[in-house]
Design an enzyme around this catalytic site. Structure first.
Site, mmCIF file in Angstrom:
data_model
loop_
_atom_site.group_PDB
_atom_site.id
_atom_site.type_symbol
_atom_site.label_atom_id
_atom_site.label_comp_id
_atom_site.label_asym_id
_atom_site.label_seq_id
_atom_site.Cartn_x
_atom_site.Cartn_y
_atom_site.Cartn_z
ATOM 1 N N THR A 1 2.418 -2.063 8.804
ATOM 2 C CA THR A 1 2.830 -3.106 10.136
ATOM 3 C C THR A 1 3.132 -4.283 9.557
ATOM 4 O O THR A 1 3.467 -5.290 10.100
ATOM 5 C CB THR A 1 1.916 -3.366 10.984
ATOM 6 N N ASP B 1 0.842 -1.234 -0.034
ATOM 7 C CA ASP B 1 0.092 -0.066 -0.169
ATOM 8 C C ASP B 1 0.673 1.260 -0.021
ATOM 9 O O ASP B 1 2.103 1.300 -0.258
ATOM 10 C CB ASP B 1 -0.907 0.107 1.130
HETATM 11 C C1 RB5 Z 1 -2.476 2.235 6.684
HETATM 12 O O1 RB5 Z 1 -2.451 3.412 7.372
HETATM 13 C C2 RB5 Z 1 -2.163 1.157 7.576
HETATM 14 O O2 RB5 Z 1 -3.455 0.716 8.344
HETATM 15 C C3 RB5 Z 1 -1.582 -0.340 6.729
HETATM 16 O O3 RB5 Z 1 -0.631 0.071 6.006
HETATM 17 C C4 RB5 Z 1 -1.383 -1.464 7.589
HETATM 18 O O4 RB5 Z 1 -0.627 -1.306 8.454
HETATM 19 C C5 RB5 Z 1 -2.531 -2.475 8.034
HETATM 20 O O5 RB5 Z 1 -2.366 -3.450 8.552
#
Ligand code: RB5
Length: 148
Positions: free
Chosen positions: A67, A8
Site C-alpha cells: 500500500t 518488500d
Molecule cells: C505485505 O503483505 C503488506 O502488508 C505490505 O506490503 C504493506 O502493504 C504494508 O503496509
C-alpha cells in the site's frame, strides 16, 4: 543525482519497471532489494533507503510496499527523511513543491505501473518552492528532535 530504491516482496515487479525507466532516462540507481517473491519485512528496506538518502544529500529515495503505508511510516522514523506516500501525479508534484519530500512511497497493490512511472518522473523533476513552506518544514524539524 542518485536514486535509491527498496521495497518488500510486493514491490519487485514495480521496482524493476521503475529502475529500467530511470536508467533509460539517465538517472543513477541503487537497488536495495528485495528481489525475490519470498516474504520480507518492509521496515528493513525503508531503513536502507532512508539511511542512504540522509547520508547523500544529492539523492532521493523510492520505497514500495503493498500500500505504501507501512514503508512510508517506517521511512519517516529516520531523522531527515520526509517520505510521502502518493497515489497520483498531483500528490507526487505537491510532495516536492510544498513538502520537499526526499523519498517517494508507492503502493504496488494500489498504483498501476504506468501511473507510478509518471509519479516518479514528476517527483524527481519538481523543485521545492521554499518560501512559506520552508517555515513549515522547520517546524517539522523541531518536532523531529533528531539525536546528534
Ligand atoms: C505485505 O503483505 C503488506 O502488508 C505490505 O506490503 C504493506 O502493504 C504494508 O503496509
Amino acid at each position: 543525482m542518485t536514486i535509491y530504491l527498496g521495497g518488500d516482496h510486493t514491490s519487485v515487479e514495480l521496482k524493476n519497471a521503475l529502475i529500467s525507466f530511470l536508467q533509460k532516462k539517465g538517472w543513477e540507481t541503487v537497488d536495495f532489494g528485495t528481489n525475490t517473491p519470498e516474504s520480507v519485512d518492509y521496515p528493513d528496506f525503508a531503513e536502507k533507503v532512508g539511511n542512504a538518502v540522509v547520508q547523500n544529500p544529492k539523492s532521493m529515495g523510492i520505497v514500495i510496499c503493498g500500500t505504501g503505508i507501512g514503508i512510508s511510516i517506517a521511512a519517516n522514523k529516520i531523522c531527515g527523511i520526509r517520505c510521502a506516500n502518493c497515489t497520483s501525479v498531483q500528490m507526487a508534484e505537491m510532495a516536492r513543491k510544498h513538502n520537499n519530500a526526499n523519498v517517494l512511497a508507492v503502493g504496488a497493490r494500489i498504483v498501476a505501473e504506468e501511473e507510478a512511472i509518471k509519479m516518479v518522473e514528476v517527483f524527481l523533476n519538481t523543485p521545492f518552492e521554499g518560501g512559506r513552506h520552508q517555515k513549515r518544514l522547520e517546524k517539522i524539524i523541531i518536532i523531529e528532535q533528531c539525536k546528534k
